[in-house]
Design a protein around this motif. Structure first.
Motif, mmCIF file in Angstrom:
data_model
loop_
_atom_site.group_PDB
_atom_site.id
_atom_site.type_symbol
_atom_site.label_atom_id
_atom_site.label_comp_id
_atom_site.label_asym_id
_atom_site.label_seq_id
_atom_site.Cartn_x
_atom_site.Cartn_y
_atom_site.Cartn_z
ATOM 1 N N PHE A 50 0.843 -1.201 0.000
ATOM 2 C CA PHE A 50 0.000 0.000 0.000
ATOM 3 C C PHE A 50 0.872 1.242 0.000
ATOM 4 O O PHE A 50 1.945 1.272 0.616
ATOM 5 N N VAL A 51 0.388 2.275 -0.702
ATOM 6 C CA VAL A 51 0.963 3.616 -0.584
ATOM 7 C C VAL A 51 0.050 4.386 0.348
ATOM 8 O O VAL A 51 -1.168 4.439 0.140
ATOM 9 N N ARG A 52 0.631 4.982 1.432
ATOM 10 C CA ARG A 52 -0.171 5.694 2.421
ATOM 11 C C ARG A 52 -0.421 7.118 1.956
ATOM 12 O O ARG A 52 0.499 7.812 1.527
ATOM 13 N N HIS A 53 -1.701 7.560 2.053
ATOM 14 C CA HIS A 53 -2.089 8.935 1.722
ATOM 15 C C HIS A 53 -2.891 9.512 2.878
ATOM 16 O O HIS A 53 -4.103 9.692 2.791
ATOM 17 N N GLY A 54 -2.251 9.760 3.959
ATOM 18 C CA GLY A 54 -2.978 10.315 5.106
ATOM 19 C C GLY A 54 -3.983 9.330 5.649
ATOM 20 O O GLY A 54 -3.637 8.290 6.205
ATOM 21 N N LYS A 55 -5.296 9.649 5.451
ATOM 22 C CA LYS A 55 -6.350 8.791 5.990
ATOM 23 C C LYS A 55 -6.755 7.662 5.047
ATOM 24 O O LYS A 55 -7.606 6.847 5.381
ATOM 25 N N SER A 56 -6.176 7.638 3.873
ATOM 26 C CA SER A 56 -6.508 6.578 2.923
ATOM 27 C C SER A 56 -5.236 5.891 2.443
ATOM 28 O O SER A 56 -4.132 6.378 2.672
ATOM 29 N N VAL A 57 -5.424 4.758 1.792
ATOM 30 C CA VAL A 57 -4.288 4.032 1.228
ATOM 31 C C VAL A 57 -4.635 3.632 -0.198
ATOM 32 O O VAL A 57 -5.807 3.530 -0.564
ATOM 33 N N GLU A 58 -3.591 3.394 -0.970
ATOM 34 C CA GLU A 58 -3.769 2.957 -2.357
ATOM 35 C C GLU A 58 -2.890 1.732 -2.594
ATOM 36 O O GLU A 58 -1.699 1.749 -2.273
ATOM 37 N N PRO A 59 -3.463 0.654 -3.101
ATOM 38 C CA PRO A 59 -2.649 -0.535 -3.341
ATOM 39 C C PRO A 59 -1.565 -0.260 -4.374
ATOM 40 O O PRO A 59 -1.800 0.434 -5.367
ATOM 41 N N THR A 60 -0.385 -0.801 -4.141
ATOM 42 C CA THR A 60 0.675 -0.751 -5.136
ATOM 43 C C THR A 60 0.386 -1.792 -6.212
ATOM 44 O O THR A 60 -0.555 -2.584 -6.095
ATOM 45 N N SER A 61 1.184 -1.821 -7.252
ATOM 46 C CA SER A 61 0.985 -2.838 -8.297
ATOM 47 C C SER A 61 1.168 -4.238 -7.713
ATOM 48 O O SER A 61 0.470 -5.179 -8.092
ATOM 49 N N GLN A 62 2.114 -4.351 -6.745
ATOM 50 C CA GLN A 62 2.300 -5.647 -6.084
ATOM 51 C C GLN A 62 1.073 -6.010 -5.239
ATOM 52 O O GLN A 62 0.667 -7.176 -5.172
ATOM 53 N N GLY A 63 0.478 -4.997 -4.588
ATOM 54 C CA GLY A 63 -0.728 -5.239 -3.800
ATOM 55 C C GLY A 63 -1.880 -5.713 -4.660
ATOM 56 O O GLY A 63 -2.608 -6.642 -4.298
ATOM 57 N N HIS A 64 -2.049 -5.050 -5.824
ATOM 58 C CA HIS A 64 -3.090 -5.474 -6.764
ATOM 59 C C HIS A 64 -2.862 -6.922 -7.202
ATOM 60 O O HIS A 64 -3.811 -7.718 -7.300
ATOM 61 N N ALA A 65 -1.604 -7.269 -7.462
ATOM 62 C CA ALA A 65 -1.282 -8.610 -7.955
ATOM 63 C C ALA A 65 -1.549 -9.686 -6.904
ATOM 64 O O ALA A 65 -1.895 -10.825 -7.250
ATOM 65 N N LEU A 66 -1.436 -9.334 -5.624
ATOM 66 C CA LEU A 66 -1.594 -10.313 -4.549
ATOM 67 C C LEU A 66 -3.034 -10.470 -4.073
ATOM 68 O O LEU A 66 -3.373 -11.479 -3.453
ATOM 69 N N TYR A 67 -3.891 -9.480 -4.348
ATOM 70 C CA TYR A 67 -5.213 -9.442 -3.721
ATOM 71 C C TYR A 67 -6.034 -10.708 -3.968
ATOM 72 O O TYR A 67 -6.521 -11.338 -3.024
ATOM 73 N N ASP A 68 -6.222 -11.084 -5.232
ATOM 74 C CA ASP A 68 -7.064 -12.242 -5.543
ATOM 75 C C ASP A 68 -6.519 -13.519 -4.910
ATOM 76 O O ASP A 68 -7.280 -14.360 -4.411
ATOM 77 N N HIS A 69 -5.199 -13.662 -4.911
ATOM 78 C CA HIS A 69 -4.597 -14.857 -4.320
ATOM 79 C C HIS A 69 -4.791 -14.874 -2.801
ATOM 80 O O HIS A 69 -5.072 -15.924 -2.217
ATOM 81 N N ALA A 70 -4.642 -13.690 -2.185
ATOM 82 C CA ALA A 70 -4.826 -13.609 -0.735
ATOM 83 C C ALA A 70 -6.263 -13.948 -0.354
ATOM 84 O O ALA A 70 -6.522 -14.694 0.595
ATOM 85 N N LYS A 71 -7.218 -13.405 -1.115
ATOM 86 C CA LYS A 71 -8.625 -13.658 -0.810
ATOM 87 C C LYS A 71 -8.958 -15.136 -1.014
ATOM 88 O O LYS A 71 -9.681 -15.735 -0.215
ATOM 89 N N GLY A 72 -8.427 -15.740 -2.068
ATOM 90 C CA GLY A 72 -8.661 -17.160 -2.308
ATOM 91 C C GLY A 72 -8.084 -18.029 -1.211
ATOM 92 O O GLY A 72 -8.700 -19.012 -0.787
ATOM 93 N N LEU A 73 -6.907 -17.657 -0.724
ATOM 94 C CA LEU A 73 -6.275 -18.414 0.351
ATOM 95 C C LEU A 73 -7.100 -18.345 1.630
ATOM 96 O O LEU A 73 -7.239 -19.340 2.358
ATOM 97 N N LEU A 74 -7.676 -17.188 1.906
ATOM 98 C CA LEU A 74 -8.513 -17.034 3.094
ATOM 99 C C LEU A 74 -9.777 -17.893 2.987
ATOM 100 O O LEU A 74 -10.227 -18.474 3.980
ATOM 101 N N VAL A 75 -10.352 -17.964 1.788
ATOM 102 C CA VAL A 75 -11.529 -18.814 1.576
ATOM 103 C C VAL A 75 -11.174 -20.279 1.818
ATOM 104 O O VAL A 75 -11.903 -21.017 2.493
ATOM 105 N N GLU A 76 -10.020 -20.702 1.282
ATOM 106 C CA GLU A 76 -9.587 -22.079 1.475
ATOM 107 C C GLU A 76 -9.331 -22.375 2.955
ATOM 108 O O GLU A 76 -9.669 -23.453 3.456
ATOM 109 N N ALA A 77 -8.750 -21.416 3.657
ATOM 110 C CA ALA A 77 -8.485 -21.600 5.086
ATOM 111 C C ALA A 77 -9.780 -21.728 5.868
ATOM 112 O O ALA A 77 -9.899 -22.538 6.795
ATOM 113 N N ASP A 78 -10.778 -20.939 5.479
ATOM 114 C CA ASP A 78 -12.076 -21.010 6.155
ATOM 115 C C ASP A 78 -12.740 -22.360 5.886
ATOM 116 O O ASP A 78 -13.346 -22.957 6.795
#
Length: 291
Positions: A50-78
Motif C-alpha cells: 500500500f501507498v499511504r495517503h494520510g487517511k486513505s491508502v492505495e494498493p501498489t501494483s504488487q498489492g493489486h497482484a496479490l489481492y485475488d490470491h490472498a482472498k482465495g487463500l482465506l476462503v480455502e483456510a475457512d
C-alpha cells in the motif's frame, strides 16, 4: 515463506475498505491494529503493498497482484476450518440423495438447501430418476436417502416415513373440457371422463398404483410438470399438485374441475432409506426440517 493468515485478512480488509480507519470501523477494531499488521506483512514480503495517503491508502501494483490470491487463500483456510469442525463434531462427510422425478417441483430442494446450511462441509450428490429406479439405487447402495411419491408397497430392504401430503387438482384447458360438453360450474360425469384423454404419471403406474387412472385413453409422463404442459396444449387432462398449477389456473391457461361423486385429491411423499442404515444424521436432520 509462510505468511500469517491474520496479516492476509488485514490486507484484504484494508484493500476492500480503502484505508486503516475504514477497515477498523467495519470490524470494530483500532486502526493501529491494521496498520501494524500491514507493516508486518510488508516486512515478511519484502515490498510495499500500500501507498499511504494520510487517511486513505492505495494498493501498489504488487498489492493489486496479490489481492485475488490472498482472498482465495482465506476462503480455502475457512473451508479447512469448517471441515475440521465437521470432523470434530462427527458430522457426515458424504451423502447421496435421489429424488423421484415425479416430485421435483414440490419443494424438496428447498429443504436440502437448509440441510447444506447445517452441514456446509458435506459433499452432497443429487440424483433423479423414476420411482422404480429410485428404489433400485437404494437397494444397490448407490444412494443413502430417496424422496419418492408414496406407493402401497415397498421392497423389504427399504424403510420409509411419510414426509408431507399435498393436494392435487384435476386440470385441463377450458376448450378441451367444453369439447366434451362441460360448462363452467358443472361437474364432469364419470362416463364422460372415461372417454377423455388422461395424462398420467407413469412412475406411479409402474409401481402398481392404478387408483390414479380414470380414462381409457392414456398418455404417460414421467413428472407432473410435463403432464401439466401437455394438458396446457389441450391434448387431455391430468392430476397436478395444486402448488404447481395455481399460477396457470390464475392466468387462465388451465381450468380446475371435479368429477361427480369423486373425492378431493391428495397424495403424499415418502422419504426412503435402506433398512440396514440404522442411524444417519443427514436423514434425521431432513426429517426435522420436513416436520
Amino acid at each position: 515463506m509462510v505468511t500469517n493468515l491474520d496479516y492476509l485478512a488485514a490486507f484484504v480488509a484494508v484493500y476492500d475498505s480503502g484505508g486503516f480507519a475504514q477497515a477498523a470501523a467495519e470490524s470494530k477494531r483500532h486502526a493501529s491494529t491494521f496498520s501494524r499488521k500491514i507493516s508486518a506483512l510488508e516486512d515478511d514480503l519484502g515490498f510495499e503493498i500500500f501507498v499511504r495517503h494520510g487517511k486513505s491508502v492505495e494498493p501498489t501494483s504488487q498489492g493489486h497482484a496479490l489481492y485475488d490470491h490472498a482472498k482465495g487463500l482465506l476462503v480455502e483456510a475457512d473451508m479447512f476450518e469448517t471441515k475440521v469442525q465437521s470432523i470434530f463434531s462427527d458430522h457426515p462427510a458424504n451423502a447421496t440423495i435421489v429424488i423421484d422425478s415425479a416430485i421435483n417441483e414440490l419443494g424438496i430442494l428447498e429443504h436440502i438447501s437448509q440441510l447444506m446450511r447445517k452441514y456446509p462441509s458435506l459433499k452432497l450428490t443429487l440424483k433423479s430418476g423414476d420411482t422404480q429406479s429410485v428404489r433400485d439405487m437404494l437397494i444397490n447402495d448407490e444412494a443413502d436417502i430417496a424422496f419418492a411419491m408414496s406407493t402401497f408397497s415397498l421392497p423389504a430392504a427399504i424403510n420409509h416415513c411419510t414426509c408431507f401430503e399435498f393436494e392435487f387438482l384435476r386440470v385441463a384447458t377450458s376448450e378441451y373440457l367444453e369439447s366434451h360438453g362441460w360448462k363452467p360450474g358443472e361437474q364432469v360425469a364419470p362416463s364422460t371422463i372415461r372417454g377423455m384423454t388422461q395424462v398420467i404419471l407413469s412412475p406411479l403406474r409402474e409401481a402398481g398404483v392404478e387408483s390414479q387412472v380414470y380414462s381409457h385413453q392414456l398418455i404417460n409422463a414421467d413428472n407432473s410438470r410435463v403432464a401439466m404442459e401437455l394438458a396446457k396444449q389441450g391434448v387431455g387432462w391430468c392430476n397436478v399438485p395444486k402448488a404447481l398449477c395455481e399460477a396457470e389456473i390464475a392466468a387462465g391457461n388451465l381450468q380446475a374441475f371435479s368429477v361427480e361423486s369423486d373425492y378431493a385429491g391428495s397424495w403424499s411423499v415418502d422419504m426412503l432409506w435402506p433398512v440396514d442404515k440404522v442411524y444417519d444424521p443427514i436423514r434425521e436432520r431432513l426429517i426435522e426440517l420436513l416436520k
